[in-house]
Design a protein around this motif. Structure first.
Motif, PDB file in Angstrom:
ATOM      1  N   PHE B 342      -3.591  13.142  13.878  1.00  0.00           N
ATOM      2  CA  PHE B 342      -2.763  12.941  12.686  1.00  0.00           C
ATOM      3  C   PHE B 342      -3.299  11.763  11.890  1.00  0.00           C
ATOM      4  O   PHE B 342      -3.272  10.631  12.366  1.00  0.00           O
ATOM      5  N   GLU B 343      -3.799  12.028  10.713  1.00  0.00           N
ATOM      6  CA  GLU B 343      -4.274  10.933   9.876  1.00  0.00           C
ATOM      7  C   GLU B 343      -3.162  10.573   8.922  1.00  0.00           C
ATOM      8  O   GLU B 343      -3.018  11.153   7.857  1.00  0.00           O
ATOM      9  N   GLN B 344      -2.374   9.631   9.347  1.00  0.00           N
ATOM     10  CA  GLN B 344      -1.194   9.343   8.558  1.00  0.00           C
ATOM     11  C   GLN B 344      -1.047   7.857   8.391  1.00  0.00           C
ATOM     12  O   GLN B 344      -1.345   7.078   9.288  1.00  0.00           O
ATOM     13  N   GLN B 345      -0.586   7.478   7.233  1.00  0.00           N
ATOM     14  CA  GLN B 345      -0.309   6.063   7.040  1.00  0.00           C
ATOM     15  C   GLN B 345       0.925   5.676   7.840  1.00  0.00           C
ATOM     16  O   GLN B 345       1.729   6.519   8.214  1.00  0.00           O
ATOM     17  N   ILE B 346       1.060   4.405   8.076  1.00  0.00           N
ATOM     18  CA  ILE B 346       2.249   3.883   8.753  1.00  0.00           C
ATOM     19  C   ILE B 346       3.445   4.104   7.830  1.00  0.00           C
ATOM     20  O   ILE B 346       3.433   3.707   6.673  1.00  0.00           O
ATOM     21  N   GLU B 362       3.363   9.970  -3.535  1.00  0.00           N
ATOM     22  CA  GLU B 362       2.782  10.855  -4.544  1.00  0.00           C
ATOM     23  C   GLU B 362       1.323  10.468  -4.723  1.00  0.00           C
ATOM     24  O   GLU B 362       0.869   9.461  -4.185  1.00  0.00           O
ATOM     25  N   GLU B 363       0.609  11.253  -5.521  1.00  0.00           N
ATOM     26  CA  GLU B 363      -0.819  10.993  -5.706  1.00  0.00           C
ATOM     27  C   GLU B 363      -1.057   9.590  -6.257  1.00  0.00           C
ATOM     28  O   GLU B 363      -1.951   8.889  -5.804  1.00  0.00           O
ATOM     29  N   LYS B 384      -4.677  -5.920  -6.595  1.00  0.00           N
ATOM     30  CA  LYS B 384      -5.658  -5.665  -7.664  1.00  0.00           C
ATOM     31  C   LYS B 384      -5.376  -4.366  -8.394  1.00  0.00           C
ATOM     32  O   LYS B 384      -5.510  -4.274  -9.601  1.00  0.00           O
ATOM     33  N   ASN B 385      -5.041  -3.342  -7.618  1.00  0.00           N
ATOM     34  CA  ASN B 385      -5.076  -1.991  -8.175  1.00  0.00           C
ATOM     35  C   ASN B 385      -3.733  -1.301  -8.305  1.00  0.00           C
ATOM     36  O   ASN B 385      -3.672  -0.077  -8.367  1.00  0.00           O
ATOM     37  N   ARG B 386      -2.660  -2.071  -8.284  1.00  0.00           N
ATOM     38  CA  ARG B 386      -1.394  -1.388  -8.517  1.00  0.00           C
ATOM     39  C   ARG B 386      -0.362  -2.300  -9.176  1.00  0.00           C
ATOM     40  O   ARG B 386      -0.321  -3.499  -8.928  1.00  0.00           O
ATOM     41  N   ASP B 387       0.461  -1.667 -10.029  1.00  0.00           N
ATOM     42  CA  ASP B 387       1.642  -2.318 -10.565  1.00  0.00           C
ATOM     43  C   ASP B 387       2.783  -2.044  -9.589  1.00  0.00           C
ATOM     44  O   ASP B 387       2.743  -1.086  -8.819  1.00  0.00           O
ATOM     45  N   GLU B 439      -3.806   4.283  -9.150  1.00  0.00           N
ATOM     46  CA  GLU B 439      -4.650   5.394  -8.708  1.00  0.00           C
ATOM     47  C   GLU B 439      -5.123   5.205  -7.273  1.00  0.00           C
ATOM     48  O   GLU B 439      -5.387   6.169  -6.576  1.00  0.00           O
ATOM     49  N   SER B 440      -5.270   3.948  -6.835  1.00  0.00           N
ATOM     50  CA  SER B 440      -5.805   3.744  -5.481  1.00  0.00           C
ATOM     51  C   SER B 440      -4.922   2.751  -4.727  1.00  0.00           C
ATOM     52  O   SER B 440      -5.283   1.595  -4.555  1.00  0.00           O
ATOM     53  N   ILE B 441      -3.776   3.252  -4.303  1.00  0.00           N
ATOM     54  CA  ILE B 441      -2.835   2.420  -3.557  1.00  0.00           C
ATOM     55  C   ILE B 441      -3.311   2.304  -2.114  1.00  0.00           C
ATOM     56  O   ILE B 441      -3.615   3.301  -1.474  1.00  0.00           O
ATOM     57  N   SER B 442      -3.410   1.078  -1.616  1.00  0.00           N
ATOM     58  CA  SER B 442      -3.887   0.870  -0.257  1.00  0.00           C
ATOM     59  C   SER B 442      -3.232  -0.368   0.333  1.00  0.00           C
ATOM     60  O   SER B 442      -3.014  -1.362  -0.369  1.00  0.00           O
TER      61      SER B 442
END
Lengths: 453, 453
Positions: B342-346, B362-363, B384-387, B439-442
């Motif tokens: 299972f490749e799943q985020q926590i 969501e995407e 850096k990459n998300r509001d 676009e790239s939430i991490s």
């Protein structure tokens, strides 16, 4: 499409009128069905293109395949109208019951709808059929035969009699006079015990699948005898004053001239998880994994997280935002009293404008994910006892808050105090998070308004 | 508490030093354990007041009951520190492994922690024990006996040997020289087949439960022989350069003077759903219903919606925001390879400041529910990459966004563009919805800062 063939003596009908009865809430398929999503809307049948269709989509597609000019009218309650349009498009006819009043008022209303709204000649026949049989194309050919038989006028009602495959206790039985394909009906029998069912079958009895054909004028006449009304509109308006009464009790029991036509094709009533999973082509719908030690296991998972099944036999696992069922397949038919006890709010629903899903519930807040289809809008509305915040996740559209218009896109935030009127209109598909805040949040706390623009 | 009793010849110790090894991620109890919540933190044991305690809470409570002055140190990775403090409070000692390097470096580090940080006399003994045995109070009395035996100095290591109850293939075996309560060890045997295990047991072999006592100076000496380091701080700093090596391989195999003490009390290793559910007092934790046709079924449900089980035998159902397991109890021991896939985020986690739960993905967005404990704050950080948007659901506190402070309460909305520094400090318990947009939430997109105030 030309209707001029109607009323001629042409032996083969080129099209038929069909009323599909789309019934109640269907708790037997919890958690995929709930108070507002009935089992016929669950997408479980895999199509060649890999997508899934629901029972109502499957039946509608089959009717159109057998008779592309068929006039299909769905008799249903208003809670299902959105789901029907979402699944079948806007061209399907819908006879909306303002409230539930059992099958006779529903069939009378649908019949009046065909005559007064669709302007179909009362001399024409109509076939009434449940919306959820799991059948093949030959069933719909048989429906055409029923309508043709009704056209002949030998009887006022022509029933479909399904050749029994086992002595079921679940169905009523029709005893025909003869063993011919078309026969007069001798008598009807209520749901019997297995032993009695065996006797009936030995006598040539057939299952009553609730499918029958009649000339429109016949039911119109019965309706006027039993109900004081002028036309469809009048009947619709006084619908809530009508007495609850079944079609069997109001019409069938008093009718002498009833024929039955045998049907020996495949016919399944997908009313329980046991019968439903038998009809599924795949064992897993949604995110699901099972190990090799599983036998006869089905997973239907509408959640975003995986289901893992290990070492199970004859089990159905079904998960949705409403809950999780894990049941031995035979036992699944006893589900209803347990589900009746769950006092739970609706966690997801299809609406005319899209859908919503409850994603968090707290004592003084509720958080909902809303998806609006492109070109659609919520009603313009307000709430007395809660403030709301919208955070747009994706898509573009326009919000109107107390008359003030604003275009919105991903990341925009709209705050609405209790009492303020608001709506959102989606240009593209638009998704948003709605946070409801207040001490007494309730779905009934909603006032609708006409938009002033 | 006085430590003056140490080093005297008093035959009975008044307290003990104990190191609890708190191990890895424990996918065998998925979906309740995940990459950051190990099985020892799942709350499954019902207490008299109706609340639930976890394995680590149970063991800690039992130690304190048997020896209220015991010095308890938990050797663990930094991912578990928040959960340990949340469950045991701030007074428990923690020896944090900067990264995983197997048991010898971990035990060496914990031993150095006791000597250099807690300033415990190297002549004192310590007991090392896994954090998750399911045992009764007599087990902890036996640990005291182990420490007393180590105090005597007859051997460099004193192991607990558990009287086998069946020829298990899961454990290593200790062959003692004699059948006396305390004996020298003849030899160790790796996990055998069932048949071989039967032979060992006939020879008087004992299970090796990974429990042993030694004088601190002994392991300090072995550590200095194998690793070049000055003191605890130095060892901690170079920890990631150490070679992975087990305590058995580095120490036990080279040691001649090992004793074993027999333990015949109850001892269970709750490593699989099968053994875990055996130890549960109730069959249902969380929202769950089963019908009378269920036998030997356990439901552990951490979701907000109900689980309904019907007609199942010998099955465990476990549901969390990570997923849903439905498994035959015997089969549940084979879970690991499936969960590894299972490749799943926590989807949920306990943090030092509270907890979070992912409620929508969501995407280009992710929505999270955050609960901050009273008096706690997130790190001051930026992405850096998300509001992000916060909507406060309940409680009061203070937000700081790029240095600007603001008190907040239910209904308040805070918007944060990518790059801006932000935190929230809870005055009372504070719950909020966080919508992440980009676009790239991490989870790795996070820079931490010192607060400038």
């Amino acid at each position: 499409m030309s209707r001029t063939a109607v009323g001629t003596a042409h032996p083969e009908r080129s099209f038929m009128n069909i009323v599909l009865l789309s019934g109640g809430s269907g708790k037997r398929l919890w958690p995929l069905s709930n108070d507002i999503r009935s089992k016929q809307f669950i997408k479980i049948f895999k199509q060649q293109d890999g997508s899934y269709e629901s029972m109502v989509q499957r039946v509608y597609r089959q009717i159109k395949k057998v008779d592309s000019d068929a006039t299909v009218t769905i008799a249903t309650s208003k809670t299902q109208v959105s789901a029907i349009h979402n699944q079948l498009g806007d061209n399907v006819g819908i006879s909306v019951e303002p409230c539930r009043r059992d099958t006779f008022p529903a069939i009378a209303l649908a019949t009046a709808y065909l005559v007064d709204v669709l302007k179909i000649d009362p001399e024409e026949s109509v076939v009434v059929c449940p919306v959820d049989p799991y059948v093949e194309d030959d069933y719909f050919e048989a429906l055409k035969d029923l309508a043709e038989q009704a056209d002949k006028g030998e009887a006022n009602l022509v029933l479909m009699g399904i050749e029994p495959t086992y002595p079921s206790e679940k169905y009523g039985y029709i005893i025909p006079v003869s063993a011919e394909h078309t026969s007069m009906v001798s008598t009807f029998k209520e749901k019997p015990t297995e032993e009695v069912a065996r006797e009936y079958i030995a006598q040539g009895a057939l299952w009553n699948g609730g499918v029958f054909a009649y000339k429109l004028k016949y039911v119109m006449q019965r309706a006027h005898e039993l109900i004081e009304f002028q036309d469809y509109q009048d009947l619709f308006e006084k619908y809530d004053t009508l007495t609850k009464i079944s079609f069997d009790y109001a019409v069938v029991e008093h009718e002498e001239k009833i024929q039955v036509q045998r049907f020996s094709g495949e016919w399944k009533d997908l009313g329980t998880w046991n019968t439903l999973t038998e009809a599924m082509e795949e064992t897993v719908i949604g995110k699901g994994t099972m190990n090799d030690a599983c036998e006869n296991v089905h997973i239907l998972n509408e959640m975003d997280v995986p289901v893992l099944a290990m070492g199970l036999h004859d089990v159905v696992i079904s998960a949705s935002p409403e809950g999780i069922l894990v049941s031995d397949k035979e036992q699944s038919s006893f589900i209803k009293p347990f589900v009746d006890k769950f006092e739970q709010q609706i966690m997801f629903a299809e609406k005319s404008w899209g859908s919503y899903k409850v994603i968090d519930v707290e004592e003084s807040s509720m958080t909902i994910k809303v998806t609006l289809n492109a070109g659609n809008a919520m009603n313009y509305h307000s709430h007395k006892n809660r403030d709301e915040v919208w955070v747009v996740l994706s898509g573009t559209g326009k919000t109107i808050v107390d008359g003030y218009e604003q275009t919105v896109k991903a990341g925009d935030v709209i705050t609405m105090n209790a009492g303020c009127r608001h709506t959102v209109i989606a240009t593209t598909e638009l998704k948003l998070i709605e946070v409801q805040l207040g001490e007494s949040i309730s779905v009934t706390d909603k006032q609708k308004f006409e938009l002033e623009y």
